[in-house]
Design an enzyme around this catalytic site. Structure first.
Site, PDB file in Angstrom:
ATOM      1  N   GLN A  11       7.280   3.848   3.887  1.00  0.00           N
ATOM      2  CA  GLN A  11       5.873   3.435   3.918  1.00  0.00           C
ATOM      3  C   GLN A  11       5.683   2.135   4.704  1.00  0.00           C
ATOM      4  O   GLN A  11       4.648   1.937   5.342  1.00  0.00           O
ATOM      5  CB  GLN A  11       5.378   3.270   2.476  1.00  0.00           C
ATOM      6  CG  GLN A  11       3.870   3.310   2.323  1.00  0.00           C
ATOM      7  CD  GLN A  11       3.321   4.719   2.244  1.00  0.00           C
ATOM      8  OE1 GLN A  11       3.838   5.555   1.549  1.00  0.00           O
ATOM      9  NE2 GLN A  11       2.240   4.980   2.967  1.00  0.00           N
TER      10      GLN A  11
ATOM     11  N   ASN B  75      -2.256  19.041  -1.724  1.00  0.00           N
ATOM     12  CA  ASN B  75      -3.257  18.351  -0.903  1.00  0.00           C
ATOM     13  C   ASN B  75      -2.908  18.399   0.581  1.00  0.00           C
ATOM     14  O   ASN B  75      -3.749  18.758   1.419  1.00  0.00           O
ATOM     15  CB  ASN B  75      -3.389  16.901  -1.384  1.00  0.00           C
ATOM     16  CG  ASN B  75      -4.237  16.068  -0.440  1.00  0.00           C
ATOM     17  OD1 ASN B  75      -3.716  15.407   0.448  1.00  0.00           O
ATOM     18  ND2 ASN B  75      -5.548  16.138  -0.592  1.00  0.00           N
TER      19      ASN B  75
ATOM     20  N   LYS C 179       5.503   3.226   8.369  1.00  0.00           N
ATOM     21  CA  LYS C 179       4.322   4.087   8.545  1.00  0.00           C
ATOM     22  C   LYS C 179       3.060   3.228   8.570  1.00  0.00           C
ATOM     23  O   LYS C 179       2.213   3.351   9.459  1.00  0.00           O
ATOM     24  CB  LYS C 179       4.260   5.076   7.377  1.00  0.00           C
ATOM     25  CG  LYS C 179       3.117   6.069   7.443  1.00  0.00           C
ATOM     26  CD  LYS C 179       2.891   6.784   6.102  1.00  0.00           C
ATOM     27  CE  LYS C 179       4.104   7.531   5.616  1.00  0.00           C
ATOM     28  NZ  LYS C 179       3.805   8.373   4.424  1.00  0.00           N
TER      29      LYS C 179
ATOM     30  N   GLY D  76      -2.695   8.363  -4.198  1.00  0.00           N
ATOM     31  CA  GLY D  76      -2.033   9.573  -4.671  1.00  0.00           C
ATOM     32  C   GLY D  76      -0.781   9.910  -3.890  1.00  0.00           C
ATOM     33  O   GLY D  76      -0.488   9.345  -2.841  1.00  0.00           O
ATOM     34  N   ASP D  77      -0.021  10.836  -4.428  1.00  0.00           N
ATOM     35  CA  ASP D  77       1.130  11.462  -3.770  1.00  0.00           C
ATOM     36  C   ASP D  77       1.374  12.729  -4.606  1.00  0.00           C
ATOM     37  O   ASP D  77       0.446  13.204  -5.283  1.00  0.00           O
ATOM     38  CB  ASP D  77       2.348  10.511  -3.759  1.00  0.00           C
ATOM     39  CG  ASP D  77       3.452  10.966  -2.800  1.00  0.00           C
ATOM     40  OD1 ASP D  77       3.342  10.686  -1.600  1.00  0.00           O
ATOM     41  OD2 ASP D  77       4.405  11.619  -3.239  1.00  0.00           O
TER      42      ASP D  77
ATOM     43  N   SER E 153      -6.890   5.685   3.803  1.00  0.00           N
ATOM     44  CA  SER E 153      -6.908   4.790   2.636  1.00  0.00           C
ATOM     45  C   SER E 153      -7.286   3.368   3.066  1.00  0.00           C
ATOM     46  O   SER E 153      -8.060   2.685   2.381  1.00  0.00           O
ATOM     47  CB  SER E 153      -5.531   4.750   1.967  1.00  0.00           C
ATOM     48  OG  SER E 153      -5.347   5.859   1.120  1.00  0.00           O
TER      49      SER E 153
ATOM     50  N   LYS F 127       5.373   1.739  -3.049  1.00  0.00           N
ATOM     51  CA  LYS F 127       5.299   3.089  -3.609  1.00  0.00           C
ATOM     52  C   LYS F 127       5.574   3.015  -5.091  1.00  0.00           C
ATOM     53  O   LYS F 127       6.222   2.065  -5.554  1.00  0.00           O
ATOM     54  CB  LYS F 127       6.355   3.985  -2.955  1.00  0.00           C
ATOM     55  CG  LYS F 127       6.068   5.459  -3.056  1.00  0.00           C
ATOM     56  CD  LYS F 127       5.126   5.927  -1.965  1.00  0.00           C
ATOM     57  CE  LYS F 127       4.726   7.366  -2.135  1.00  0.00           C
ATOM     58  NZ  LYS F 127       4.028   7.870  -0.928  1.00  0.00           N
TER      59      LYS F 127
ATOM     60  N   LYS G  39       0.857  -1.193   0.000  1.00  0.00           N
ATOM     61  CA  LYS G  39       0.000   0.000   0.000  1.00  0.00           C
ATOM     62  C   LYS G  39       0.880   1.223   0.000  1.00  0.00           C
ATOM     63  O   LYS G  39       1.822   1.327   0.788  1.00  0.00           O
ATOM     64  CB  LYS G  39      -0.875   0.008   1.270  1.00  0.00           C
ATOM     65  CG  LYS G  39      -1.835   1.190   1.328  1.00  0.00           C
ATOM     66  CD  LYS G  39      -3.111   0.912   0.571  1.00  0.00           C
ATOM     67  CE  LYS G  39      -3.914   2.162   0.250  1.00  0.00           C
ATOM     68  NZ  LYS G  39      -3.447   2.896  -0.958  1.00  0.00           N
TER      69      LYS G  39
HETATM   70  P1  NDP Z   1       0.734  17.805  -4.193  1.00  0.00           P
HETATM   71  O1  NDP Z   1       1.187  17.445  -5.556  1.00  0.00           O
HETATM   72  O2  NDP Z   1      -0.713  17.997  -3.946  1.00  0.00           O
HETATM   73  O3  NDP Z   1       1.479  19.126  -3.709  1.00  0.00           O
HETATM   74  C1  NDP Z   1       2.856  19.173  -3.660  1.00  0.00           C
HETATM   75  C2  NDP Z   1       3.283  20.560  -3.202  1.00  0.00           C
HETATM   76  O4  NDP Z   1       4.666  20.542  -2.899  1.00  0.00           O
HETATM   77  C3  NDP Z   1       3.097  21.623  -4.274  1.00  0.00           C
HETATM   78  O5  NDP Z   1       2.857  22.850  -3.657  1.00  0.00           O
HETATM   79  C4  NDP Z   1       4.445  21.603  -4.977  1.00  0.00           C
HETATM   80  O6  NDP Z   1       4.777  22.806  -5.641  1.00  0.00           O
HETATM   81  C5  NDP Z   1       5.371  21.389  -3.807  1.00  0.00           C
HETATM   82  N1  NDP Z   1       6.575  20.708  -4.271  1.00  0.00           N
HETATM   83  C6  NDP Z   1       6.658  19.456  -4.793  1.00  0.00           C
HETATM   84  N2  NDP Z   1       7.902  19.169  -5.150  1.00  0.00           N
HETATM   85  C7  NDP Z   1       8.622  20.253  -4.853  1.00  0.00           C
HETATM   86  C8  NDP Z   1       9.985  20.564  -4.971  1.00  0.00           C
HETATM   87  N3  NDP Z   1      10.869  19.680  -5.481  1.00  0.00           N
HETATM   88  N4  NDP Z   1      10.398  21.792  -4.535  1.00  0.00           N
HETATM   89  C9  NDP Z   1       9.505  22.684  -4.015  1.00  0.00           C
HETATM   90  N5  NDP Z   1       8.201  22.434  -3.879  1.00  0.00           N
HETATM   91  C10 NDP Z   1       7.774  21.242  -4.279  1.00  0.00           C
HETATM   92  O7  NDP Z   1       1.335  16.667  -3.238  1.00  0.00           O
HETATM   93  P2  NDP Z   1       0.877  16.260  -1.758  1.00  0.00           P
HETATM   94  O8  NDP Z   1       0.403  17.450  -1.023  1.00  0.00           O
HETATM   95  O9  NDP Z   1       0.012  15.076  -1.871  1.00  0.00           O
HETATM   96  O10 NDP Z   1       2.257  15.755  -1.149  1.00  0.00           O
HETATM   97  C11 NDP Z   1       3.142  16.624  -0.409  1.00  0.00           C
HETATM   98  C12 NDP Z   1       4.063  15.782   0.444  1.00  0.00           C
HETATM   99  O11 NDP Z   1       3.285  15.000   1.367  1.00  0.00           O
HETATM  100  C13 NDP Z   1       4.939  14.773  -0.290  1.00  0.00           C
HETATM  101  O12 NDP Z   1       6.165  14.645   0.391  1.00  0.00           O
HETATM  102  C14 NDP Z   1       4.159  13.470  -0.155  1.00  0.00           C
HETATM  103  O13 NDP Z   1       5.001  12.345  -0.292  1.00  0.00           O
HETATM  104  C15 NDP Z   1       3.638  13.625   1.255  1.00  0.00           C
HETATM  105  N6  NDP Z   1       2.468  12.815   1.618  1.00  0.00           N
HETATM  106  C16 NDP Z   1       1.326  12.854   0.880  1.00  0.00           C
HETATM  107  C17 NDP Z   1       0.235  12.102   1.273  1.00  0.00           C
HETATM  108  C18 NDP Z   1      -1.060  12.168   0.549  1.00  0.00           C
HETATM  109  O14 NDP Z   1      -2.009  11.535   1.010  1.00  0.00           O
HETATM  110  N7  NDP Z   1      -1.189  12.907  -0.538  1.00  0.00           N
HETATM  111  C19 NDP Z   1       0.297  11.224   2.446  1.00  0.00           C
HETATM  112  C20 NDP Z   1       1.523  11.321   3.200  1.00  0.00           C
HETATM  113  C21 NDP Z   1       2.568  12.087   2.773  1.00  0.00           C
HETATM  114  P3  NDP Z   1       4.856  22.837  -7.269  1.00  0.00           P
HETATM  115  O15 NDP Z   1       3.443  22.770  -7.740  1.00  0.00           O
HETATM  116  O16 NDP Z   1       5.545  24.105  -7.583  1.00  0.00           O
HETATM  117  O17 NDP Z   1       5.649  21.625  -7.670  1.00  0.00           O
HETATM  118  O1  2IT Z   2       3.003   8.869   1.594  1.00  0.00           O
HETATM  119  C1  2IT Z   2       1.858   8.418   1.797  1.00  0.00           C
HETATM  120  O2  2IT Z   2       1.551   7.872   2.852  1.00  0.00           O
HETATM  121  C2  2IT Z   2       0.864   8.576   0.724  1.00  0.00           C
HETATM  122  N1  2IT Z   2       1.157   9.182  -0.303  1.00  0.00           N
HETATM  123  C3  2IT Z   2      -0.516   7.991   0.888  1.00  0.00           C
HETATM  124  C4  2IT Z   2      -0.507   6.528   0.578  1.00  0.00           C
HETATM  125  C5  2IT Z   2      -1.855   5.863   0.489  1.00  0.00           C
HETATM  126  O3  2IT Z   2      -1.858   4.696   0.088  1.00  0.00           O
HETATM  127  O4  2IT Z   2      -2.884   6.454   0.823  1.00  0.00           O
END
Ligand code: NDP
Ligand code: 2IT
Length: 458
Positions: free
Chosen positions: A123, A253, A126, A177-178, A390, A138, A102
């Site tokens: 992961q 997100n 976690k 997603g990520d 999830s 992943k 997952k």
């Molecule tokens: P999104 O794609 O929704 O948003 C990512 C954000 O981070 C954007 O604002 C983006 O800016 C910025 N960003 C990404 N890469 C870079 C970079 N190299 N330098 C500067 N800014 C950057 O992703 P999420 O919000 O889903 O994910 C954000 C973080 O949270 C990640 O580390 C992800 O692994 C982690 N995460 C996500 C989960 C989820 O459920 N979605 C769960 C647990 C962890 P720009 O548009 O300019 O690239």
């Molecule tokens: O980093 C993370 O935990 C995620 N991007 C969410 C993973 C998931 O399966 O919901």
């Protein structure tokens, strides 16, 4: 970088960890983020191996470090002008001892095998901490969705899933997603899976739309969960979020729903960022405006500043950590908060840092924060709310049920408190009270290791 064990352990135990780390460096050269993630976990494990020699004898560390399966594939697609592009797809099925693999899919130009392995490795632990019966995996691609039309994103997703579908499934491997993969991409991916397999298999992806098997509160879960975890860390110190000044990085997100929950709990959130720069909003982030800019217009934080008026200023480049805060919640990407940023946060009086993103804080920065007695929530605990909901989505799919928002949010809150307490109590048991890094690594590792031991030589 040699291991710098966080806790004392006998030399022969530390030698096992050091050898395991050296083997990773030799066999997987050039995967800097993966090395970093492994390094951080191994630094915590000394006392567990010392207390339980059976784990070392069974080569549990060596086995956990090796992914069960790594899949890499070609993703050809055509843009709106008919030009052909060839991206690379990845899925690392890292550890299935606790349940189906997952973990999310990341679409970003920086994605490579080392990035996917670091994320998959994190992961495992976690997901173990959630206690919800999910293994670790992943995936993703070096595809960049920025500036692409919906049609281009759809064609890419269809090509990606045409290959991925043969490797995933509700009992095998369940992506989500990520970075760069949200509701739109999950929709296209699910549609193609159903078309190719001719199966309505809702539990094969999470983060689905509410009309077709999604869970209430999944969109909000990672950000909400991180704030819930932060609130628990503060509670232990006799504080809460009310009236605290909070800085958040990112504007995707995780960032958006971190801001929403922090505001609900009375905090004043004053920053957001993206790869172009950051915004400071002295009046506090206007969340409706931010959601409109990001979720409807797919715009930039500079657009938010333009629309917001006098209270907000956009700083091109730079880093959000220059802004003084009581609480800092990195929610963008790996290694975005380095030693100099941590030192400045400490000088400015930060009380808590919790990782919404995966590995956003460099190892040096983590040490600076912890030595200054800042409450530090590592991502594998603090951002586990996303994958936890999830897993609740998978439960609802299996039962063909749809729970209310308030029910899911309550379960999320219970899970985050339980993860917090598990980390806290584990660290305390090993003589490292208050060190959530040690607590998360040991508690996560023990659960996976015990399941692997019980299942024989796997
Ligand atoms: P999104 O794609 O929704 O948003 C990512 C954000 O981070 C954007 O604002 C983006 O800016 C910025 N960003 C990404 N890469 C870079 C970079 N190299 N330098 C500067 N800014 C950057 O992703 P999420 O919000 O889903 O994910 C954000 C973080 O949270 C990640 O580390 C992800 O692994 C982690 N995460 C996500 C989960 C989820 O459920 N979605 C769960 C647990 C962890 P720009 O548009 O300019 O690239
Ligand atoms: O980093 C993370 O935990 C995620 N991007 C969410 C993973 C998931 O399966 O919901």
């Amino acid at each position: 970088m040699p291991l710098a064990p966080r806790l004392p352990a006998p030399p022969e135990t530390l030698a096992v960890l050091e050898e395991s780390y050296e083997r990773v460096l030799q066999r997987d050269p050039g995967e800097a983020e993966f090395h970093q993630a492994v390094h951080e976990v191994l630094e915590s494990l000394g006392p567990v191996l010392a207390a339980r020699p059976g784990l070392a004898a069974a080569k549990l560390v060596e086995r956990v470090l090796e992914p069960e399966r790594q899949i890499m594939f070609r993703v050809p697609w055509q843009d709106d002008d008919g030009e052909i592009h060839v991206n690379r797809g990845f899925r690392v099925e890292y550890n299935g001892a606790l349940g189906p693999y997952k973990g999310g899919l990341r679409f970003h130009p920086t994605v490579n095998l080392g990035i996917v392995k670091f994320l998959g490795f994190e992961q495992i632990f976690k997901n173990a901490l959630t206690g919800l019966g999910i293994g670790g995996g992943k995936g993703g691609s070096d595809f960049d969705p920025h500036g692409r039309s919906d049609e281009e994103v759809m064609r890419f997703c269809q090509s990606f899933m045409t290959e991925l579908q043969r490797h995933v499934g509700e009992h095998t491997d369940v992506p989500a997603g990520d970075i760069g993969v949200g509701a739109r991409e999950i929709g296209y991916l699910f549609g193609q899976y159903r078309r190719v397999t001719n199966r309505w298999e809702a539990g094969m992806l999470t983060g689905k739309g509410m009309l077709w098997g999604g869970s209430a509160c999944r969109t909000e879960a990672t950000g909400y969960g991180n704030v819930m975890f932060t609130a628990e860390m503060l509670r232990r110190r006799g504080e809460d979020l009310d009236g605290q000044q909070v800085t958040v990085s990112g504007s995707g997100n995780v960032a958006i729903y971190t801001i929403e929950k922090a505001q609900q709990l009375g905090a004043n959130v004053i920053t957001v960022s993206d790869s172009g720069g950051y915004v400071v909003d002295e009046k506090g982030i206007d969340l409706d405006l931010l959601k409109h800019v990001k979720e409807v217009d797919r715009g930039r934080v500079s657009d938010y500043a333009d629309l917001r008026g006098a209270s907000a200023r956009f700083v091109s480049g730079g880093r959000v950590w220059d802004v003084p805060a009581d609480i800092a919640l990195p929610s963008a990407t790996q290694n975005e908060l380095d030693a100099s940023a941590a030192a400045l946060l400490v000088r400015n009086g930060v009380k808590a840092v919790a990782e919404g993103a995966n590995m956003p804080t460099t190892p040096e920065a983590v040490r600076i924060l912890q030595e200054a007695d800042v409450a530090f929530g590592p991502g594998k605990a603090a951002n586990a709310g996303g994958v936890a909901v999830s897993a609740l989505e998978m439960r609802q799919n299996a039962a063909r049920a749809a729970w209310s928002f308030s029910r899911v949010e309550e379960e999320l809150s219970t899970i985050m408190t339980s993860i917090h307490d598990t980390c806290y109590e584990t660290a305390e048991r090993y003589g490292a009270a208050g060190d959530y890094v040690v607590g998360a690594n040991i508690a996560g590792f023990e659960r996976v290791a015990d399941a692997m031991l019980a299942q024989g030589l796997i």
